[in-house]
Write a protein that holds these residues in place. Structure first.
Motif, PDB file in Angstrom:
ATOM      1  N   TYR A 107     -72.476 -77.804  37.222  1.00 43.41           N
ATOM      2  CA  TYR A 107     -72.595 -77.718  35.751  1.00 43.41           C
ATOM      3  C   TYR A 107     -74.002 -77.482  35.253  1.00 43.41           C
ATOM      4  N   LYS A 108     -74.165 -76.159  34.740  1.00 42.49           N
ATOM      5  CA  LYS A 108     -75.476 -75.631  34.228  1.00 42.49           C
ATOM      6  C   LYS A 108     -75.480 -75.475  32.745  1.00 42.49           C
ATOM      7  N   ASN A 109     -74.416 -74.849  32.119  1.00 43.35           N
ATOM      8  CA  ASN A 109     -74.039 -74.825  30.717  1.00 43.35           C
ATOM      9  C   ASN A 109     -72.667 -74.745  30.340  1.00 43.35           C
ATOM     10  N   SER A 110     -72.135 -74.600  29.169  1.00 44.55           N
ATOM     11  CA  SER A 110     -70.915 -74.565  28.789  1.00 44.55           C
ATOM     12  C   SER A 110     -69.991 -73.754  29.599  1.00 44.55           C
ATOM     13  N   LYS A 111     -70.446 -72.440  29.818  1.00 43.71           N
ATOM     14  CA  LYS A 111     -69.635 -71.421  30.576  1.00 43.71           C
ATOM     15  C   LYS A 111     -68.973 -72.006  31.980  1.00 43.71           C
ATOM     16  N   ASP A 112     -69.658 -72.908  32.422  1.00 42.97           N
ATOM     17  CA  ASP A 112     -69.068 -73.421  33.665  1.00 42.97           C
ATOM     18  C   ASP A 112     -68.073 -74.573  33.269  1.00 42.97           C
ATOM     19  N   LEU A 113     -67.731 -75.008  32.243  1.00 43.82           N
ATOM     20  CA  LEU A 113     -66.438 -75.622  31.847  1.00 43.82           C
ATOM     21  C   LEU A 113     -65.378 -75.056  31.682  1.00 43.82           C
ATOM     22  N   VAL A 114     -64.968 -74.440  32.832  1.00 40.02           N
ATOM     23  CA  VAL A 114     -63.689 -73.678  32.848  1.00 40.02           C
ATOM     24  C   VAL A 114     -63.002 -74.288  34.139  1.00 40.02           C
ATOM     25  N   VAL A 115     -61.531 -74.607  33.616  1.00 41.50           N
ATOM     26  CA  VAL A 115     -60.887 -75.506  34.795  1.00 41.50           C
ATOM     27  C   VAL A 115     -60.019 -74.121  35.212  1.00 41.50           C
ATOM     28  N   PRO A 116     -59.996 -74.076  36.502  1.00 40.43           N
ATOM     29  CA  PRO A 116     -59.278 -73.259  37.423  1.00 40.43           C
ATOM     30  C   PRO A 116     -57.879 -73.044  37.041  1.00 40.43           C
ATOM     31  N   LYS A 117     -57.195 -71.957  37.103  1.00 30.38           N
ATOM     32  CA  LYS A 117     -55.986 -72.008  36.539  1.00 30.38           C
ATOM     33  C   LYS A 117     -54.633 -72.582  37.358  1.00 30.38           C
ATOM     34  N   ASP A 118     -54.927 -72.641  38.608  1.00 30.12           N
ATOM     35  CA  ASP A 118     -54.372 -73.346  39.649  1.00 30.12           C
ATOM     36  C   ASP A 118     -54.121 -74.916  39.367  1.00 30.12           C
ATOM     37  N   LEU A 119     -55.233 -75.434  38.720  1.00 22.26           N
ATOM     38  CA  LEU A 119     -55.406 -76.924  38.248  1.00 22.26           C
ATOM     39  C   LEU A 119     -54.895 -77.124  36.852  1.00 22.26           C
ATOM     40  N   LEU A 120     -55.199 -76.253  36.057  1.00 19.55           N
ATOM     41  CA  LEU A 120     -54.919 -76.566  34.494  1.00 19.55           C
ATOM     42  C   LEU A 120     -53.586 -76.505  34.069  1.00 19.55           C
ATOM     43  N   VAL A 121     -53.327 -77.477  33.313  1.00 16.08           N
ATOM     44  CA  VAL A 121     -52.086 -77.524  32.613  1.00 16.08           C
ATOM     45  C   VAL A 121     -52.060 -77.119  30.895  1.00 16.08           C
ATOM     46  N   GLU A 122     -53.100 -78.094  30.573  1.00 14.16           N
ATOM     47  CA  GLU A 122     -53.504 -77.571  29.240  1.00 14.16           C
ATOM     48  C   GLU A 122     -55.006 -78.059  28.816  1.00 14.16           C
ATOM     49  N   ASP A 123     -55.718 -77.572  28.119  1.00 17.25           N
ATOM     50  CA  ASP A 123     -57.289 -77.430  27.505  1.00 17.25           C
ATOM     51  C   ASP A 123     -57.047 -77.391  26.194  1.00 17.25           C
ATOM     52  N   TYR A 124     -57.071 -78.787  25.523  1.00 19.62           N
ATOM     53  CA  TYR A 124     -57.323 -78.632  23.921  1.00 19.62           C
ATOM     54  C   TYR A 124     -58.633 -79.093  23.501  1.00 19.62           C
ATOM     55  N   ARG A 125     -59.374 -78.500  23.096  1.00 19.16           N
ATOM     56  CA  ARG A 125     -60.668 -78.853  22.506  1.00 19.16           C
ATOM     57  C   ARG A 125     -60.453 -79.550  21.306  1.00 19.16           C
ATOM     58  N   PRO A 126     -61.328 -80.657  21.029  1.00 22.15           N
ATOM     59  CA  PRO A 126     -61.222 -81.381  19.837  1.00 22.15           C
ATOM     60  C   PRO A 126     -61.542 -80.669  18.488  1.00 22.15           C
ATOM     61  N   ASP A 127     -60.501 -81.061  17.609  1.00 24.09           N
ATOM     62  CA  ASP A 127     -60.389 -80.308  16.386  1.00 24.09           C
ATOM     63  C   ASP A 127     -60.855 -81.090  15.109  1.00 24.09           C
ATOM     64  N   GLY A 128     -61.523 -82.162  15.556  1.00 23.56           N
ATOM     65  CA  GLY A 128     -61.993 -83.249  14.612  1.00 23.56           C
ATOM     66  C   GLY A 128     -61.269 -84.525  14.253  1.00 23.56           C
ATOM     67  N   GLU A 129     -59.989 -84.446  15.095  1.00 25.10           N
ATOM     68  CA  GLU A 129     -58.943 -85.754  14.880  1.00 25.10           C
ATOM     69  C   GLU A 129     -58.745 -86.099  16.686  1.00 25.10           C
ATOM     70  N   ASN A 130     -58.444 -85.036  17.380  1.00 26.00           N
ATOM     71  CA  ASN A 130     -58.339 -85.439  18.798  1.00 26.00           C
ATOM     72  C   ASN A 130     -58.471 -84.222  19.532  1.00 26.00           C
TER      73      ASN A 130
END
Length: 261
Positions: free
Chosen positions: A129-152
């Protein structure tokens, strides 16, 4: 006459010789009496009581060996979701800042970032991890990635990891792999974890054909329960290890005062 006198004297002598000696116990001694002592009253049993595994209360004056007592095997009780009927581990953890807190780590954004970094470091090989661009979950691992919208916010992944059965405190045995779903939801000052959809991956002997067995099959299995419980226990240890790691990761980092030495 002389012969008669000798005969009478002989008879009197024989009769006197045949009389018994005087009874040393006396005429009043009762041989049925219990008023006497024997060696059993004076014997000192200094060794105490021994349990030889015999039952001396069976009657008849004979010791009968007792049947061995076997403790009934108690099955592992897996946590089950009453709505989905799936083996599920879930819990809500409130944020607890470190003592002398100087960093607000309980915000939604902070908890979300901590959770995502933890999952990437644990399940993505050679992750850096160096910056925010590295925070990408591989497709074969990811189910859902929902960034916080202020409530959850939430992140859900489905990793596959090696599974090991514990033989004792010092050794384990490989038992295929395990595919499961991890969901971490974050809100202000708290997060929720959920582990579910466990699938045990093995291969058929000889043909090497892949076999997928859902954890619920092991939970409901009635044959070879000790063997299937070993799989469930291996899952239980793995999940509880992750929960413990999350508890440390989702807390505030320790901020040290450079002038404090």
């Amino acid at each position: 006459m002389k012969r008669l006198f000798i005969f009478i004297f002989t008879c009197i002598s024989v009769t006197a010789y045949a009389q018994p000696e005087n009874d040393p116990f006396g005429e009043s001694y009762n041989f049925d009496s219990t008023d006497y002592s024997d060696y059993s009253d004076t014997f000192d049993d200094s060794y105490g009581d021994f349990d030889y595994g015999y039952d001396d209360n069976s009657g008849g004056g004979q010791d009968v060996p007792q049947k061995p007592i076997y403790k009934k095997y108690e099955r592992f009780v897996a946590p089950m979701d009453t709505i989905t009927d799936l083996m599920t581990y879930t819990g809500v953890v409130p944020f607890t800042p470190m003592e002398n807190d100087v960093y607000d780590g309980g915000t939604i954004d902070s908890l979300y970032l901590r959770a995502k970094l933890y999952l990437l470091k644990r399940y993505v090989e050679n992750f850096k991890y160096k910056n925010s661009k590295d925070l990408v979950v591989p497709k074969d691992l990811l189910v859902e990635d929902y960034r916080p919208d202020g409530e959850n916010g939430r992140i859900i992944i489905r990793p596959t990891v090696p599974l090991f059965i514990k033989n004792n405190s010092f050794s384990t045995t490989p038992a295929g792999t395990l595919t499961f779903k991890i969901e971490i939801r974050v809100k202000e000052e708290k997060y929720k974890y959920t582990f579910t959809s466990f699938v045990h991956n093995t291969v058929e002997r000889g043909s090497e054909k892949p076999i997928k067995t859902y954890a619920e099959f092991y939970v409901n299995n009635k044959r070879d329960v000790k063997g299937t419980d070993q799989i469930l226990l291996a899952i239980d240890r793995m999940v509880k290890g992750i929960i413990k790691d999350l508890d440390n990761v989702m807390k505030d980092p320790i901020v040290r005062d450079l002038d404090d030495f």
